[in-house]
Design a protein around this motif. Structure first.
Motif, PDB file in Angstrom:
ATOM      1  N   SER A   1       0.670  -6.073  -9.800  1.00  0.00           N
ATOM      2  CA  SER A   1      -0.205  -6.410  -8.672  1.00  0.00           C
ATOM      3  C   SER A   1      -1.049  -5.231  -8.189  1.00  0.00           C
ATOM      4  N   HIS A   2      -0.837  -4.067  -8.781  1.00  0.00           N
ATOM      5  CA  HIS A   2      -1.516  -2.832  -8.339  1.00  0.00           C
ATOM      6  C   HIS A   2      -1.334  -2.598  -6.833  1.00  0.00           C
ATOM      7  N   THR A   3      -0.100  -2.816  -6.398  1.00  0.00           N
ATOM      8  CA  THR A   3       0.282  -2.552  -5.011  1.00  0.00           C
ATOM      9  C   THR A   3       1.451  -1.574  -5.033  1.00  0.00           C
TER      10      THR A   3
ATOM     11  N   GLU B   1      -2.162  -1.150  -1.010  1.00  0.00           N
ATOM     12  CA  GLU B   1      -2.834  -2.094  -1.895  1.00  0.00           C
ATOM     13  C   GLU B   1      -3.901  -1.328  -2.666  1.00  0.00           C
ATOM     14  N   TYR B   2      -4.326  -1.873  -3.773  1.00  0.00           N
ATOM     15  CA  TYR B   2      -5.335  -1.225  -4.624  1.00  0.00           C
ATOM     16  C   TYR B   2      -4.865   0.134  -5.127  1.00  0.00           C
TER      17      TYR B   2
ATOM     18  N   VAL C   1       0.746  -6.257   3.997  1.00  0.00           N
ATOM     19  CA  VAL C   1      -0.338  -5.503   3.368  1.00  0.00           C
ATOM     20  C   VAL C   1      -1.010  -4.578   4.384  1.00  0.00           C
TER      21      VAL C   1
ATOM     22  N   ASN D   1       2.854   0.252   3.346  1.00  0.00           N
ATOM     23  CA  ASN D   1       2.444  -0.595   2.238  1.00  0.00           C
ATOM     24  C   ASN D   1       1.121  -0.097   1.678  1.00  0.00           C
TER      25      ASN D   1
END
Length: 175
Positions: free
Chosen positions: A29-31, A54-55, A148, A52
């Motif tokens: 998930s590239h998290t 993301e990206y 997120v 958390n």
């Protein structure tokens, strides 16, 4: 007592705060997540954080985010003499040399170097085995489960799960 011998967290030299950082990366998930602890020579927890991500491009990116967040918080707290421990040999190399100046994460490494240079009077970055980075690793795993983009920083009063992961590290150093 060295961490390798004890296979757990070991105290820093007198007058130095130890900041353990770790990142967690989910390739599918590239998290990911980040976590850190700040402790004194007695092993007492001064601060901790988790968040958390993301990206995230790769594991090194997550590790760098963890160190960046920890450096910013520790600097804002007024910490002066610190030792950052990371279980990423690549991250240690990236923030202590110019070897990664042309990498895709170069701007993040420059930002970390900047915070280390201007935020502290005395700073050292060292590599430690994952077994010696358990609390930061657990906090990074917690960061993965957060909503997120959310993060938490704890100063002085800590949730039970944070106390538990830190107590696991410190109790092994007393045995």
């Amino acid at each position: 007592m060295s961490c390798v011998k004890a296979q757990r967290w070991s105290p820093p030299p007198d007058g130095i705060l130890k900041i353990n950082t770790d990142g967690s990366f989910r390739k599918t998930s590239h998290t990911g997540g980040w976590g850190f602890t700040i402790r004194n020579t007695e092993g007492n927890l001064i601060a901790a954080g988790a968040g958390n991500l993301e990206y995230v491009s790769d594991a090194l990116h997550a590790e760098a985010q963890a160190m960046l967040h920890a450096a910013i918080i520790a600097s804002q707290m007024g910490c002066q003499s610190v030792m950052f421990e990371t279980d990423s040999a690549l991250l240690k190399q990236a923030v202590t040399t110019d070897d990664y100046n042309l990498s895709s994460l170069a701007s993040m490494f420059r930002e970390i170097k900047f915070h280390l240079r201007v935020g502290f009077n005395d700073v050292k970055v060292v590599f430690c085995p994952r077994a010696c980075n358990g609390a930061a690793h657990s906090l990074a795993a917690h960061g993965v489960t957060m909503e997120v983009g959310h993060y938490e920083t704890w100063l002085g009063q800590f949730p039970e799960f944070v106390k538990d992961v830190v107590a696991g590290d410190v109790s092994s150093m007393l045995s």
